[in-house]
Design an enzyme around this catalytic site. Structure first.
Site, PDB file in Angstrom:
ATOM      1  N   LYS A   1       0.844  -1.195   0.000  1.00 19.41           N
ATOM      2  CA  LYS A   1       0.000   0.000   0.000  1.00 19.41           C
ATOM      3  C   LYS A   1       0.877   1.243   0.000  1.00 19.41           C
ATOM      4  CE  LYS A   1      -3.836   2.180   2.445  1.00 19.41           C
ATOM      5  NZ  LYS A   1      -4.770   2.061   3.582  1.00 19.41           N
TER       6      LYS A   1
ATOM      7  N   GLU B   1     -13.460 -16.022  -2.790  1.00 19.20           N
ATOM      8  CA  GLU B   1     -14.358 -16.811  -3.638  1.00 19.20           C
ATOM      9  C   GLU B   1     -15.260 -17.705  -2.817  1.00 19.20           C
ATOM     10  OE1 GLU B   1     -13.955 -20.239  -7.135  1.00 19.20           O
ATOM     11  OE2 GLU B   1     -12.178 -19.330  -6.242  1.00 19.20           O
TER      12      GLU B   1
END
Length: 528
Positions: free
Chosen positions: A39, A143
């Protein structure tokens, strides 16, 4: 495609997201050979000492947290005067993206996501850390439905002073708690309200106070604390209204929120009660209903006569005859003995009849099998003689005792040897075929499919079988195509999902498979 290396170690490979506090990249840790998220922190006012202090503070706060539902922080580095956070990389989508693609979510799925989100935030609160910007964009969903909280960039530890005194608004207005919109401090209850607002948005398609380009007007609605009750929450409604209580004093804690979400039932039943304590074991001291009689005791030898006593003036008194001893466990010894002998004779007779029948059948079978076989002639003759003697009791004078203790009849057995070819070893399965076989099990044979994932894969994307089952339970079909090996342990493929709601989705993935107990197992998955 970015090709920069940060701090001589982290090579940027792909830009994956942008937030209010910076840009997130997927990168490779070249020292440990693993994928990480990097980040890059941005600041509207430039990277002065205050910005650097805030980055270090964020790293220090995030490093306190170690929980399966919180993104882990690995390192904080500085490159060209810029602070960079090195974090766990999780192949996932934000809840905001899921809501954009699918619209509103069913209450059962929202409850499952809420339990995990509350669990991660409860761990942060236990460590004395507030998030202060809980919203769908800061909730990552894998997922298989695993949830992780990210972006503690606006966090503040409960025991630390706020770094900036600029009075800037911290958090997203649509998900702020009313007390924060009114100018109060954002304490732990504010995170609980933001959790409720996030779940409300997932159910209704919009946050409780709506969205408005006019931030001031939106803040006025939030400060007022009034919002329309949810219409799609079903059994989740009472819990949601408790989380969205406008009064922070009566709002539940984050740990209470986790428990309340976990206890919601969608089948009309009440939450399960804890099992009652197991009763102490009771000792049963009862005699058997029909005790087996002991064998008849052998007659005890009569005691030797005592030596004669000297004769006195009065004759010695005669001792009365001793009473016979009472047999243990036997009510009537004579009757029991007769029954026992009768039962033994009946059993022996039945055994003799059974042996005769078996011998006769064996003779007939052997005779039929060996007919016309020259090598079986002598064996057949021997069997015939033995079997005939057993089949016709008149040919031998069996003494009476053999009725009770018959000698076992010996019959020669005919052994048939079947020759079969030695089993051939199974063909070696490559990782591409193993991946095709895995998706061939879905979405029906979930237990077998779950066993073909490594522990590392499960920890990152489907922590429990319930999470795995919940994800695939949304599917009516799944197909895999264009499966191709791109390395010794890497396979690329296209996966197409058909949702029970009618929607479809196709994704290109890159998988890493490893051998576990001699079989291929999926160890990682990322977007290709």
């Amino acid at each position: 495609m970015e090709d920069r290396t940060i701090a001589g170690r982290y090579r940027l490979t792909e830009r994956v997201g942008t937030g209010g506090m910076g840009v997130v990249w997927r990168a490779e840790d070249q020292r440990l050979r693993r994928v990480v998220a990097v980040k890059e922190l941005l600041s509207r006012t430039g990277f002065d000492q205050e910005s650097i202090d805030r980055a270090i503070r964020e790293g220090r706060i995030a490093a306190r947290l170690s929980h399966p539902n919180v993104i882990a922080l690995y390192d904080v580095v500085e490159q060209d005067g810029h602070p960079w956070l090195i974090m766990e990389y999780l192949p996932s989508r934000s809840l905001a993206t899921v809501m954009t693609e699918r619209g509103t979510l069913p209450p059962e799925e929202v409850a499952r996501l809420g339990v995990q989100l509350a669990s991660g935030l409860a761990a942060a609160h236990t460590a004395g850390v507030m998030h202060r910007d809980v919203k769908p964009g800061n909730v990552l969903v894998t997922e298989f439905g695993t949830v992780k909280v990210t972006d503690f960039g606006t966090s503040r530890a409960a025991d630390e002073a706020t770094v900036t005194a600029s009075g800037m608004l911290v958090g997203t207005p649509a998900y702020l708690a009313p007390e924060v919109a009114r100018g109060g401090k954002g304490e732990f209850p504010a995170d609980v309200f933001a959790l409720g607002a996030t779940l409300y948005a997932a159910l209704e398609g919009t946050p409780p106070f709506g969205v408005d380009g006019n931030t001031i007007a939106l803040l006025h609605r939030v400060a007022d604390g009034r919002f329309p009750p949810p219409r799609n929450a079903g059994p989740l409604t009472p819990v949601l209204m408790r989380l969205l209580d406008p009064n922070p004093e009566t709002r539940p804690t984050m740990a209470d929120a986790e428990r309340m979400l976990r206890d919601v039932r969608f089948d009309g039943t009440s939450p399960p009660l804890p099992p009652p304590p197991a009763p102490a074991p009771t000792a049963i001291l009862a005699a058997p209903l029909d005790p087996v009689p002991d064998p008849e005791p052998e007659p005890e030898p009569e005691p030797a006569p005592e030596p004669a006593k000297p004769t006195t003036a009065e004759p010695a008194p005669v001792d009365p005859a001793p009473a016979p001893p009472t047999p243990t466990h036997v009510v009537t010894p004579a009757a029991r003995g007769e029954e026992k002998r009768g039962d033994r004779k009946a059993l022996i007779a039945l055994a003799a009849v059974a042996l005769i029948a078996i011998a006769a059948v064996a003779y007939l079978l052997t005779r039929g099998d060996n007919a016309g076989s020259p090598s079986a002639g002598s064996t057949t003759t021997g069997e015939t003689t033995t079997t005939a003697a057993a089949a016709d009791p008149t040919t031998t004078d069996a003494p009476t005792q053999t009725t009770e203790e018959p000698e076992p009849t010996t019959t020669a057995a005919t052994t048939t040897t079947t020759t079969t070819d030695a089993p051939q070893p199974p063909a070696e399965v490559g990782p591409d075929q193993a991946l095709s076989d895995y998706y061939g099990l879905l979405p029906n044979n979930l237990e077998t499919a779950y066993g073909r994932l490594t522990d590392g894969f499960k920890a990152a994307r489907a922590q429990t079988f319930a999470d795995y089952q919940a994800w695939w339970g949304q599917m009516s079909a799944v197909t895999v195509s264009n499966v191709r090996a791109v390395g010794p342990e890497q396979v690329a493929a296209t996966v197409s999902y058909t949702f029970k709601s009618g929607g479809t989705q196709s994704e290109e993935h890159l998988y890493t498979l490893v051998k576990v107990n001699g079989q291929w197992a999926i160890d990682s998955q990322q977007n290709a």
